[in-house]
Design an enzyme around this catalytic site. Structure first.
Site, PDB file in Angstrom:
ATOM      1  N   ASP A   1      29.198  65.970  41.037  1.00  0.00           N
ATOM      2  CA  ASP A   1      30.260  65.139  41.612  1.00  0.00           C
ATOM      3  C   ASP A   1      30.396  65.551  43.081  1.00  0.00           C
ATOM      4  O   ASP A   1      30.636  66.727  43.383  1.00  0.00           O
ATOM      5  CB  ASP A   1      31.560  65.403  40.832  1.00  0.00           C
ATOM      6  CG  ASP A   1      32.768  64.660  41.395  1.00  0.00           C
ATOM      7  OD1 ASP A   1      32.767  64.353  42.600  1.00  0.00           O
ATOM      8  OD2 ASP A   1      33.724  64.420  40.636  1.00  0.00           O
TER       9      ASP A   1
ATOM     10  N   PHE B   1      38.188  68.736  38.823  1.00  0.00           N
ATOM     11  CA  PHE B   1      39.124  67.613  38.784  1.00  0.00           C
ATOM     12  C   PHE B   1      39.195  67.058  37.359  1.00  0.00           C
ATOM     13  O   PHE B   1      38.171  66.666  36.793  1.00  0.00           O
ATOM     14  CB  PHE B   1      38.683  66.531  39.779  1.00  0.00           C
ATOM     15  CG  PHE B   1      39.764  65.520  40.012  1.00  0.00           C
ATOM     16  CD1 PHE B   1      40.813  65.795  40.871  1.00  0.00           C
ATOM     17  CD2 PHE B   1      39.764  64.308  39.343  1.00  0.00           C
ATOM     18  CE1 PHE B   1      41.829  64.876  41.072  1.00  0.00           C
ATOM     19  CE2 PHE B   1      40.776  63.389  39.543  1.00  0.00           C
ATOM     20  CZ  PHE B   1      41.813  63.674  40.409  1.00  0.00           C
TER      21      PHE B   1
ATOM     22  N   TYR C   1      36.420  57.006  49.233  1.00  0.00           N
ATOM     23  CA  TYR C   1      37.740  56.888  49.881  1.00  0.00           C
ATOM     24  C   TYR C   1      38.232  58.174  50.528  1.00  0.00           C
ATOM     25  O   TYR C   1      39.318  58.188  51.090  1.00  0.00           O
ATOM     26  CB  TYR C   1      38.792  56.338  48.907  1.00  0.00           C
ATOM     27  CG  TYR C   1      38.871  57.001  47.541  1.00  0.00           C
ATOM     28  CD1 TYR C   1      39.392  58.278  47.386  1.00  0.00           C
ATOM     29  CD2 TYR C   1      38.436  56.329  46.401  1.00  0.00           C
ATOM     30  CE1 TYR C   1      39.468  58.871  46.139  1.00  0.00           C
ATOM     31  CE2 TYR C   1      38.508  56.912  45.148  1.00  0.00           C
ATOM     32  CZ  TYR C   1      39.027  58.194  45.027  1.00  0.00           C
ATOM     33  OH  TYR C   1      39.096  58.772  43.785  1.00  0.00           O
ATOM     34  N   LYS C   2      37.460  59.262  50.431  1.00  0.00           N
ATOM     35  CA  LYS C   2      37.898  60.507  51.076  1.00  0.00           C
ATOM     36  C   LYS C   2      37.243  60.613  52.454  1.00  0.00           C
ATOM     37  O   LYS C   2      37.635  59.946  53.388  1.00  0.00           O
ATOM     38  CB  LYS C   2      37.568  61.705  50.179  1.00  0.00           C
ATOM     39  CG  LYS C   2      38.276  61.677  48.824  1.00  0.00           C
ATOM     40  CD  LYS C   2      37.941  62.933  48.037  1.00  0.00           C
ATOM     41  CE  LYS C   2      38.404  62.837  46.596  1.00  0.00           C
ATOM     42  NZ  LYS C   2      39.858  62.865  46.448  1.00  0.00           N
TER      43      LYS C   2
ATOM     44  N   ARG D   1      47.224  71.655  50.193  1.00  0.00           N
ATOM     45  CA  ARG D   1      45.854  71.406  50.683  1.00  0.00           C
ATOM     46  C   ARG D   1      45.911  70.782  52.076  1.00  0.00           C
ATOM     47  O   ARG D   1      46.712  69.868  52.337  1.00  0.00           O
ATOM     48  CB  ARG D   1      45.105  70.434  49.762  1.00  0.00           C
ATOM     49  CG  ARG D   1      44.939  70.887  48.339  1.00  0.00           C
ATOM     50  CD  ARG D   1      43.961  69.989  47.579  1.00  0.00           C
ATOM     51  NE  ARG D   1      44.321  68.581  47.615  1.00  0.00           N
ATOM     52  CZ  ARG D   1      43.602  67.605  47.071  1.00  0.00           C
ATOM     53  NH1 ARG D   1      42.461  67.879  46.461  1.00  0.00           N
ATOM     54  NH2 ARG D   1      43.995  66.355  47.129  1.00  0.00           N
TER      55      ARG D   1
HETATM   56  C1  LIG Z   1      36.245  65.783  42.293  1.00  0.00           C
HETATM   57  C2  LIG Z   1      36.868  64.465  41.945  1.00  0.00           C
HETATM   58  N1  LIG Z   1      36.257  63.667  41.041  1.00  0.00           N
HETATM   59  C3  LIG Z   1      36.788  62.465  40.712  1.00  0.00           C
HETATM   60  C4  LIG Z   1      37.941  62.018  41.314  1.00  0.00           C
HETATM   61  C5  LIG Z   1      38.596  60.686  40.967  1.00  0.00           C
HETATM   62  O1  LIG Z   1      37.774  59.784  40.459  1.00  0.00           O
HETATM   63  P1  LIG Z   1      38.144  58.238  40.294  1.00  0.00           P
HETATM   64  O2  LIG Z   1      37.525  57.551  41.484  1.00  0.00           O
HETATM   65  O3  LIG Z   1      37.512  57.875  39.024  1.00  0.00           O
HETATM   66  O4  LIG Z   1      39.628  58.098  40.270  1.00  0.00           O
HETATM   67  C6  LIG Z   1      38.580  62.811  42.274  1.00  0.00           C
HETATM   68  C7  LIG Z   1      39.805  62.316  42.926  1.00  0.00           C
HETATM   69  O5  LIG Z   1      40.357  62.865  43.811  1.00  0.00           O
HETATM   70  C8  LIG Z   1      38.034  64.065  42.575  1.00  0.00           C
HETATM   71  O6  LIG Z   1      38.626  64.852  43.473  1.00  0.00           O
END
Ligand SMILES: Cc1ncc(COP(=O)(O)O)c(C=O)c1O
Length: 416
Positions: free
Chosen positions: A201, A127, A226-227, A375
């Protein structure tokens, strides 16, 4: 799509130990929601919690609620809640800020713990915000830091090739686009053998596949709520730091919430003890406290059952899509084996964007990632096997009727 296929899906639903969780979500009628990998749906309890926070804690409690409603301690309290799900101790994690901000703090802390080493290894296609954040950090540090990008199958060799200089690997457990799952245990071990630290992550892992950070020796981790944790749009993220680093770790966003005595209002910064020093400043309480509802639900589900169901839903979807792929040009991008995926399944299609818009118009909500990826997320708490069969059915009809050719579905929205 045969009747037997639907019948066997119904049989799976009848035996599903997680089936009752669906009731806990407020999903719109007629929608099959396959996008919990982007934004989890609304837990009913989140409405009640948000109303309580707004009307009682904010409305009546006013500023007193920082103490009386435990607002100030909420980041640490939510961290303690999440600990079991991440396989860490309750005092090793907290919930605050965005994933990217937490990554900045974790990466900076890791680099400071490995002075003299100048290389960071990342998966380039992960990402992009992770790349941007680390690029920004390395730029601000100056001093010849180097970011080495490698892709999935090259990562182990990349760590070997640059071993004495590698300070940290910063990897995403489940790839946001393809859904492939990296070998967290193996790559962390390799990083440690090279003297480096491992930062993961978990945005696409937490709440949908098993995570055991301490069992595999991870140093730092970040992830969103939030996912698959259904915390709500923009709900704060989590950060984990292994206890062995607590005494020495420092992070550059040294705000008053990470101070040893925030309400002493001292002129100079003094580090708080433990994970609390990973905090910076005042948190969005409405969002943080509403997220508690989704996190609570995730904790009520047995993580092994949740992971097994997410995998089985994805398998069933792939099985159904196999029947459509040849006729309609979908190419499976995700691994076929559930244990090599996260919670979503991705397909490539040259008309992917228009197809996804047509599907959304039909109530099958997934999303699109440029240049051509559709997706579909399979969250185990609110989806049934019957939903998957219905979704494949609607996809087949959309393709047979070429609904995606409608000009209304060609123009790209800002958020895809
Ligand atoms: C793997 C990953 N890392 C980070 C993020 C986004 O991070 P942030 O909460 O800083 O917007 C996402 C968003 O979908 C993501 O899929």
């Amino acid at each position: 799509m045969t009747t037997t296929w639907r019948t066997s899906a119904m049989a799976l639903d009848a035996q599903d130990p997680l089936a009752s969780f669906k009731e806990a979500f407020d999903l719109p009628q007629g929608v099959i929601y396959l996008n919990g990998n982007s934004l989890g749906p609304l837990p009913r309890a989140a409405c009640e919690r948000a109303e309580q926070v707004i009307r009682q804690e904010w409305g009546q409690g006013l500023v007193r609620s920082w103490n009386s409603a435990g607002w100030f301690d909420a980041p640490l309290r939510l961290g303690r809640m999440l600990a079991g799900l991440l396989g860490v101790d309750p005092d090793e994690t907290l919930v605050a800020d965005a994933t990217g901000i937490n990554l900045y703090k974790a990466a900076a802390a890791a680099l400071a713990l490995r002075p003299g080493r100048r290389t960071v290894v990342m998966e380039g296609s992960n990402f992009p915000t992770n790349n941007y954040v680390v690029q920004g950090l390395l730029e601000s540090l100056g001093g010849g830091y180097r970011l080495h990008f490698a892709e999935k199958d090259e990562l182990a060799d990349a760590i070997d090739a640059i071993d004495a200089d590698v300070a940290a690997i910063i990897l995403t457990h489940v790839h946001y686009k393809t859904g492939h799952r990296l070998d967290m245990a193996g790559l962390t071990k390799k990083a440690h053998a090279a003297g480096a630290l491992a930062i993961w992550d978990l945005c696409h892992s937490a709440g949908v596949i098993p995570v055991a950070l301490n069992a595999v020796g991870v140093d730092f981790a970040v992830g969103c709520t939030y996912k698959y944790l259904n915390g709500g749009p923009g709900s704060p993220a989590f950060i984990f730091a292994a206890r062995r680093h607590h005494a020495a770790m420092r992070q550059p966003l040294s705000g008053w919430w990470g101070h040893a005595m925030p309400f002493a209002f001292e002129r100079d910064f003094r580090l708080a003890e433990g994970i609390a020093r990973m905090q910076t400043g005042t948190q969005p309480m409405l969002s943080l406290l509403a997220a508690e509802a989704g996190i609570t639900l995730a904790l009520q589900a047995d993580p092994r059952l949740a992971a097994a169901k997410a995998g089985a839903l994805g398998d069933l979807f792939i099985e159904g899509m196999d029947g459509l792929a040849a006729d309609h040009g979908f190419a499976l991008i995700s691994p076929r084996l559930a244990q090599e995926r996260g919670g979503h399944v991705a397909y490539g299609h040259p008309h992917g964007y228009a197809i996804m818009k047509a599907l959304i118009a039909r109530g099958v909500i997934g999303d699109f990632r440029a240049p051509d990826v559709l997706r579909f997320g399979f969250s185990p708490l609110y989806l049934s096997y019957g939903d998957v069969v219905s979704a494949v059915h609607r996809i087949a009809e959309t393709m047979q009727r070429q609904e995606w050719r409608n000009p209304a579905f060609q123009a790209q929205d800002k958020v895809t």
